[in-house]
Structures are given as structure tokens and as C-alpha cells.
Design a protein around this motif. Structure first.
Motif, PDB file in Angstrom:
ATOM      1  N   CYS A  64     -46.052 -29.079  32.755  1.00  0.00           N
ATOM      2  CA  CYS A  64     -44.980 -29.453  33.689  1.00  0.00           C
ATOM      3  C   CYS A  64     -44.087 -30.538  33.104  1.00  0.00           C
ATOM      4  O   CYS A  64     -42.859 -30.456  33.172  1.00  0.00           O
TER       5      CYS A  64
ATOM      6  N   ARG B 116     -42.781 -25.918  34.921  1.00  0.00           N
ATOM      7  CA  ARG B 116     -43.699 -24.830  35.247  1.00  0.00           C
ATOM      8  C   ARG B 116     -45.086 -25.439  35.389  1.00  0.00           C
ATOM      9  O   ARG B 116     -45.366 -26.461  34.766  1.00  0.00           O
ATOM     10  N   CYS B 117     -45.903 -24.813  36.195  1.00  0.00           N
ATOM     11  CA  CYS B 117     -47.285 -25.294  36.294  1.00  0.00           C
ATOM     12  C   CYS B 117     -48.218 -24.205  35.795  1.00  0.00           C
ATOM     13  O   CYS B 117     -48.149 -23.059  36.244  1.00  0.00           O
TER      14      CYS B 117
ATOM     15  N   TYR C 203     -54.414 -31.173  33.736  1.00  0.00           N
ATOM     16  CA  TYR C 203     -53.830 -32.193  32.860  1.00  0.00           C
ATOM     17  C   TYR C 203     -53.454 -31.620  31.489  1.00  0.00           C
ATOM     18  O   TYR C 203     -53.806 -32.162  30.452  1.00  0.00           O
ATOM     19  N   CYS C 204     -52.724 -30.502  31.557  1.00  0.00           N
ATOM     20  CA  CYS C 204     -52.301 -29.821  30.333  1.00  0.00           C
ATOM     21  C   CYS C 204     -50.908 -30.264  29.902  1.00  0.00           C
ATOM     22  O   CYS C 204     -50.474 -29.982  28.799  1.00  0.00           O
ATOM     23  N   TYR C 205     -50.175 -30.930  30.786  1.00  0.00           N
ATOM     24  CA  TYR C 205     -48.830 -31.469  30.505  1.00  0.00           C
ATOM     25  C   TYR C 205     -47.751 -30.402  30.313  1.00  0.00           C
ATOM     26  O   TYR C 205     -46.691 -30.688  29.770  1.00  0.00           O
TER      27      TYR C 205
ATOM     28  N   LEU D  10     -48.263 -30.231  42.292  1.00  0.00           N
ATOM     29  CA  LEU D  10     -47.644 -29.065  41.638  1.00  0.00           C
ATOM     30  C   LEU D  10     -48.707 -27.974  41.547  1.00  0.00           C
ATOM     31  O   LEU D  10     -48.443 -26.803  41.810  1.00  0.00           O
TER      32      LEU D  10
HETATM   33  S1  SF4 Z   1     -48.723 -27.944  34.467  1.00  0.00           S
HETATM   34 FE1  SF4 Z   1     -49.893 -27.900  36.373  1.00  0.00          FE
HETATM   35  S2  SF4 Z   1     -51.989 -27.993  35.657  1.00  0.00           S
HETATM   36 FE2  SF4 Z   1     -50.764 -28.658  33.930  1.00  0.00          FE
HETATM   37  S3  SF4 Z   1     -50.592 -30.887  34.134  1.00  0.00           S
HETATM   38 FE3  SF4 Z   1     -48.852 -30.048  35.194  1.00  0.00          FE
HETATM   39  S4  SF4 Z   1     -49.510 -29.868  37.294  1.00  0.00           S
HETATM   40 FE4  SF4 Z   1     -51.354 -30.085  36.086  1.00  0.00          FE
END
Ligand code: SF4
Ligand SMILES: Cc1cc2nc3c(=O)[nH]c(=O)nc-3n(C[C@H](O)[C@H](O)[C@H](O)COP(=O)(O)O)c2cc1C
Length: 706
Positions: free
Chosen positions: A369, A380-381, A365-367, A343
Motif C-alpha cells: 500500500c 493497493r492492498c 505488513y508487506c508495504y 485497508l
Molecule cells: S498492502 Fe495491505 S497487507 Fe500489505 S501492509 Fe498494506 S494494508 Fe497491510
């Protein structure tokens, strides 16, 4: 050649794949209102194919849709009408050399849309009421949205229902084949119907579908056999199973999974995706199984299952490509499925193949998404604002006129805007008042190490471009006028002021900014007055030697020494306050967090918040949301908790991590000077890294458009 194993061709049944990189199934909520794959889903998957993945597995695709639906814009394959949209996805994906598998799915006990629509959830038996802390970490608006779904009711499946379900999977597979798909993945994990039958914890049946493992596995095996009968001998079938249920006593174990895997192979599967499930009533578990926080979390299970079957194993779960390359070479699994990393950058496979590793945009790894799915939004990323909007951006304008653009502020938004502008051929000057790039992302990276690769990536992107970076430079209207820019991007960040808390002016009280400066070797007048000579010497020495620029050094060194007393009270329980609380408690400080807000953790995405709050609880911190009458005194902070009880928390230091607001002063001054200004990032209202990255994309679009 690095990654040569990962990039070598692979085979699943009769299907040849150009490499061993798989886009794992992610239900991203990009379908249409009727379950069709429309422009959004097509463009999203096409971008992944362009990026070079060998196999792309669609998100959960409902075989009984809308029954068993888990997301408002889930894709479906329950009717012939769904074939057409899917065919568009396959064609788009195949055009770029990738293959497409459809994930066949019935959400069962996780089918929130069944509950929302007043339908019962399909299950083996009525589930026990679990009493975990899951809901405790929700903010009030999230709670309201959760409550709106209503209470689930259940349909305990009769044998007739089971036949219907098995047939629905088979028919879905038939439609996938008709649409031209290259494979199907039967979803036998994650608590969905086949997984709920496999789990001794949710399956309490007494007929031939419950009790022994043989009986519990019967439904999944009937599905696999029916799918095989439907698609014929040569069409590839992948089956996804749980290797275990994490944190769930009496649930699926690895020993169960090994036996199930053998049976799945015998029933006609060509590959097995090894995943995991968890006790969903516990908040922290939502990042401890199939979407793990810990790197390589599911790899030992994948290797164990690999030993008992002869078909390929697809593994996933926060795995670095380098690590996967070695494990595949050692025969521990066969394909690496990635979710979040793709993503963040769907072009990761291509960049690996072209040796452009440093160009891969990292997942932090902000979660965001994952959490979007919990709150029933489309994924969303944070780091890739284009994700899910590819359809709207196809052929997005890249300016034909080269403009001169000044970007003010070298934090994440400023760097991202500068990077994009330079990529699009503009002449860019990036002005930063401090002596280095990074802004708030530097402290965010210190507190949460997963942010640091983004900081490094943005800096490397800026360095690799022709951007004219001017550090230790204050952007005055006069300076800007002398540069004569066509456009000015203002990314100067938020205004942080100490809120009017009694005692906030005492010498042992630090603002969030002062705390940040102290850790990162910057100095300020206020800090000089508040810190000891020893602290000032250490901070200055750190800055002079460049040590405080090395976040890893600061992270480690602060375990040994930090200019803060044993007892710390943090006033402010949002993102910055809670991350700081964890950072300090890991360094032996006795931390108390107080805030007036009713729930802690605003600014932190739901799934990450559930983990962070649980971690803070495990560290034994005092967490006091809903506090009143907060008063700072020498050596202590007094407050009344949400139950009306008065407390006095010892405080050698108090950190006030509150009072952040947007700030347009500088942008206004530039406008007043007649400049064409685009404001982005926290200056426009606090939007954290996600807001900064998205604003940067949008501002550059506007500049490109003219
Ligand atoms: S939103 Fe994007 S940056 Fe954040 S955990 Fe998901 S894939 Fe990774
Ligand atoms: C946004 C999102 C949606 C997901 N939806 C599904 C899904 O529909 N089906 C599924 O089997 N797994 C789903 N997963 C789990 C992934 O398949 C995979 O197990 C997980 O992302 C771990 O891989 P990663 O660490 O590379 O992200 C989802 C994961 C994410 C991030």
C-alpha cells in the motif's frame, strides 16, 4: 467485555464519536484528475464507515492544490469546486454513523508533483543535500520513474507567501465546513510545510519564523488560529504533529513536540494526532516513523504528550486493538488511529464489536500500500484486493446459481478462492496434494512472521466453511471428472527448476523447494540423497510429532539447530533469496547472496525492500548483485562481481533460489479433459501473495457471473 474502552464513545471538542477507532489519514491516490473526490473516493470511505470506525480522516487534501501536491490523484480543497465531491464523501460516511474529518495539507519539500510540473517546492529555507542510501534500494524501473520527476527547485517563503499559505489553510477549513465535514485535521507533520518550519534541521531562517522553537512553531500556530477564526468556536480542529524526527540528528525532539503540543492546544485545537517523521534520505527510516515497522513505535511519545495537554490524543503506528484498549484505559492516549489494518479489513471495528475477532483479515505488513504511493500508483492492498475498487464492485455479482467448483491447490490463492466461493454459496471441493494447507505461504510465514496471521486466517476461514477439503490428494483429470464440477480453479503454483549454473548438481546444492521441504518437515527423493541421516531423522521426527507444522516452533528451534553448515551461499537475490538470507543470518550463518541481476530485491515492495536491504547490510552479509560467471564448486562458489573483481565465497551449502516460472501444464490437461478452468496465482506467472489474492477474487467474479 473485550475492547470495551476502545469501543466506548469518545468526544473531540463538540464532536461525539461512536467509538475510539479512527481511520488515520492515508493519501491513497483515489481522487480524480482535478483533485475532486469522485466515485472511487466516495465508495472507499463509505466502506470504512460501513465497517464501523468512529471517525474517518481523509488522506492529505491539498489546500493550495496543485501547489504542494504529493500524488497524481491527490484530493484537494483549494477551490469551491472541490466542495461538491467532498460533500458526497461526508454524506456517504455519515449515512453509516461515522464522522469525517478532512486533512488539510501542503506538501512543501515532499511535493513531488510540484517538481514534476516544474514548480518550486515551498520551504522555510533551501534544504541541505542529504546523502543517505534511500535511492540505492530502488530497482531500475523505479529509478527511472523517480528520475523522470526531475530535480526539485525551491521557493523560500516570504512573509507574503506565509500569509497566503495561512489563508489557504483557513479557506480549506471553511470549505470543509461548508461541505458538511465533521472536523478538520491540520497536517503539521511528516516534513510538509508546517513540519519543515518546526524542524531545526530544515528551518534555517533568521526572521521571526526561524531560530527558536517559538519562532519555528509560529507558522503552525498561525494556521491553527486562522482555521479557528474561519470555522468558529465549535467546529472540531485536530492537529497532527511529529513527536520526533527519527534518525535525524538535529531534528525535532520529543521535548520540542511537548511544547508545540501545549501551544497548539492554546491556539484552539481540540485534539492532537501524535505522529513522527524521519531522515528521508535513509531507506530504512521510511518504515521507522509515521508508518512504523515496529509495533507501538509511537505510543511512548503519545503518552508523553498526553501528560502536558488536556485535549484528547490520537495515537497510531502498528498498534493492536487489544493493546490500544489497555493503554486508553490507563489514560496513555484517547483514540486509536489505524491505517494499514483498516485497508486490510475496513470492517475490523464492527467485527470487534460483534465478537468476531477471528474473522478480521490481518495486515501482513508487506508495504504494498505504501510503496504504491512512492511509485506514483494508487494504493493497493495485498490481502484485500477490493480496496480502492469498491466503486467498481458495488453490487458485484453474487451468483444466484449454486455451482459445484473444484479448487486445485491449497496455497494462498486456492484457499482464498475456496473461501470466496463458499461464502457466495457454491459447493466447493479443495484438493491439495500435500498433507496440509498453506502452500508457499507456509515458508513465506516462516521467513517473514508477519505473513503467518494470513495463513492462519485463510485456514480458519476454510475450516469454518463447508468446503470439502481433500488433503494428500492428487487432482488428476479422472478425479476431477468424477467430481463433475461446473468450474475448476487451478492454483497449483509456479514451476521451480534449477537454472543451468555450473555445479548446480553437486550434493551440497539445495533448490529453494528442497530448503523449504527440509525446514517444514516434508520429504522428497532429492532431499534423501542430499541430507545426512541425522537431518532425515530430525525432519521425520518433526513431521511425525507435528512440530514442524508449528512455525513458531520451527522459527525458534532453528536458532539452536539447522541442517546447514556455517557458510551458506544463496544464488538468487529476489524475494525468496533475500528473506532466506535474513532468516539464515539471524541463525548465525555466514551468508553471501549472488545474482546476475543489477539490483537485488525484485518481488519485494519498495519500502519493505529498503528496510530489508539495510537490515542485511547491518547483519554484515555479502550482497553481490550484477555478478557474472557464477560457478559452484565443492565447498565454495566462485563469481566475478559487478566491478570485475573475482571472488571465492566459502559454501558448506548453496541454495539456489532462482528459476521460478509460471506453469500451465496441469491447467492445460484439465482443459483438454473438457473442464472449465480458471488459472490463478503463481502458476500464471509469479505474482506472490498479492497476485494470488487478486486472481482469486477475479476468478470467483467470473464464476459468479456465469
Ligand atoms: S498492502 Fe495491505 S497487507 Fe500489505 S501492509 Fe498494506 S494494508 Fe497491510
Ligand atoms: C498508504 C498510506 C498513505 C498515507 N498517507 C498519509 C497521509 O496522507 N497523511 C498522513 O498524515 N499520514 C499518512 N499516512 C500515515 C498514516 O496516517 C499512519 O501514520 C500510518 O499508517 C501508521 O498507522 P498504521 O500502522 O495503523 O498503518 C499514510 C499511510 C499509508 C499506509
Amino acid at each position: 467485555m473485550p475492547y470495551s474502552t476502545l469501543l466506548s464513545p469518545g468526544r473531540i471538542g463538540a464532536l461525539e464519536l461512536r467509538n475510539r477507532i479512527v481511520v488515520t489519514a492515508m493519501g491513497v491516490n483515489f481522487g480524480e484528475d482535478d483533485g475532486q473526490c469522485g466515485d472511487r473516493a466516495v465508495a472507499y470511505h463509505e466502506e470504512q464507515a460501513r465497517g464501523g470506525a468512529g471517525l474517518i480522516i481523509s488522506g492529505a487534501c491539498g489546500v493550495m492544490y496543485p501547489i504542494g501536491q504529493v500524488q497524481p490523484w491527490q484530493i484537494a480543497i483549494s477551490e469551491d469546486a472541490h466542495i461538491q465531491g467532498l460533500k458526497r464523501v461526508v454524506d456517504a460516511v455519515n449515512r453509516h454513523g461515522s464522522r469525517l474529518a478532512v486533512q488539510l495539507h501542503q506538501g512543501g519539500l515532499n511535493a513531488v508533483d510540484d517538481t514534476a510540473a516544474g514548480r518550486p517546492q515551498w520551504c522555510p529555507s533551501v534544504p541541505e543535500l542529504a546523502r543517505g542510501d534511500f535511492i540505492d534500494g530502488f530497482l531500475l524501473p523505479e529509478l527511472e520513474s523517480f528520475a523522470r520527476t526531475g530535480m526539485p527547485t525551491y521557493k523560500v517563503l516570504t512573509k507574503e507567501d506565509i500569509r497566503t499559505l495561512v489563508q489557504a489553510f483557513a479557506a480549506g477549513a471553511g470549505r470543509a465546513k461548508e461541505a458538511g465535514c465533521d472536523a478538520v485535521e491540520v497536517h503539521g507533520g511528516h516534513g510538509y510545510v508546517p513540519s519543515s518550519f518546526l524542524s531545526p534541521k530544515t528551518n534555517k531562517r533568521t526572521d521571526e519564523y526561524g531560530g527558536s522553537l517559538e519562532n519555528r512553531a509560529r507558522l503552525l500556530l498561525e494556521i491553527v488560529r486562522a482555521v479557528r477564526a474561519e470555522v468558529g468556536p465549535d467546529f472540531p480542529i485536530i492537529v497532527k504533529i511529529d513527536s520526533r524526527e527519527v534518525g535525524r540528528e538535529g531534528g525535532i525532539t520529543i521535548d520540542h513536540a511537548k511544547v508545540t503540543a501545549r501551544w497548539v492546544e492554546e491556539a484552539g485545537a481540540d485534539a492532537i494526532t501524535v505522529s513522527a517523521y524521519h531522515d528521508s534520505s535513509q531507506g530504512k527510516m521510511h518504515s521507522a516513523s509515521n508508518i512504523p515497522h515496529e509495533p507501538n513505535w509511537n505510543l511512548p511519545a503519545a503518552a508523553a504528550i498526553k501528560q502536558v495537554v488536556s485535549i484528547p490524543i490520537i495515537a497510531s503506528g502498528r498498534v493492536e486493538p487489544e493493546h490500544a484498549d489497555a493503554e486508553i484505559r490507563d489514560g496513555r492516549f484517547d483514540f486509536l488511529a489505524m491505517g494499514r489494518k483498516l485497508l486490510a479489513d475496513p470492517h475490523l471495528p464492527r467485527k470487534l464489536a460483534e465478537g468476531r475477532i477471528e474473522e478480521i483479515r490481518p495486515c501482513i505488513y508487506c508495504y504494498t500500500c505504501v510503496s504504491a504511493i512512492y511509485t506514483r500508483e494508487s494504493t493497493r492492498c495485498t490481502v484485500n484486493p477490493e480496496c480502492g475498487f469498491e466503486y467498481a464492485r458495488e453490487g458485484a455479482s453474487r451468483s444466484t446459481t449454486r455451482k459445484r467448483v473444484a479448487v486445485v491447490g491449497g496455497g494462498p490463492g486456492g484457499m482464498e478462492a475456496a473461501r470466496r466461493l463458499a461464502r457466495d454459496g457454491h459447493e466447493v471441493v479443495l484438493i491439495e496434494k500435500s498433507d496440509r494447507l498453506g502452500g508457499t505461504l507456509r515458508f513465506a510465514s516462516l521467513a517473514y512472521a508477519a505473513n503467518e496471521p494470513l495463513l492462519d486466517w485463510l485456514r480458519a476461514q476454510v475450516e469454518a466453511s463447508e468446503i470439502d477439503v481433500r488433503l494428500e490428494t492428487v487432482a488428476t483429470p479422472e478425479l476431477l471428472a468424477s467430481l463433475a464440477p461446473d468450474d475448476v480453479v487451478v492454483a497449483t503454483g509456479a514451476l521451480r527448476s534449477l537454472p543451468p549454473i555450473p555445479g548446480a548438481d553437486l550434493p551440497h546444492v539445495l533448490s529453494g523447494d528442497e530448503m523449504r521441504d527440509m525446514m517444514l518437515g516434508a520429504s522428497s527423493e532429492a532431499l534423501k540423497q542430499k541430507t545426512s541421516l541425522m537431518t532425515r531423522i530430525a525432519t521425520r521426527a518433526g513431521a511425525a510429532t507435528g512440530l514442524t507444522a508449528n512455525l513458531d516452533f520451527v522459527r525458534k528451534a532453528t536458532h539452536a539447530w539447522m541442517p546447514l553448515g556455517k557458510n551458506v551461499v544463496i544464488v538468487g537475490g529476489e524475494l525468496v533469496g533475500l528473506e532466506l538470507a535474513e532468516f539464515l543470518s539471524e541463525r548465525g550463518r555466514n551468508v553471501t547472496v549472488v545474482d546476475e541481476v543489477p539490483r537485488l530485491g525484485a518481488g519485494i515492495t519498495l519500502v519493505r525492500r529498503l528496510r530489508l536491504l539495510a537490515d542485511l547490510g547491518e547483519h554484515g552479509l555479502g550482497l553481490y548483485p550484477g555478478s557474472k560467471d557464477i560457478r559452484i564448486e565443492p565447498g565454495q562458489v566462485c563469481f566475478t562481481d559487478d566491478g570485475g573483481e573475482a571472488h571465492t565465497a566459502p559454501a558448506d551449502h548453496v541454495i539456489v533460489a532462482k528459476g521460478t516460472t509460471g506453469d500451465s501444464t496441469q491447467a492445460e490437461a484439465f482443459r483438454h479433459a473438457g473442464l472449465r478452468v480458471h488459472e490463478i496465482g503463481d502458476g500464471t506467472g509469479v505474482g506472490y501473495i498479492e497476485g494470488a489474492m487478486r486472481d482469486a477474487m477475479e476468478a470467483v467474479d467470473v464464476i459468479n457471473a456465469g
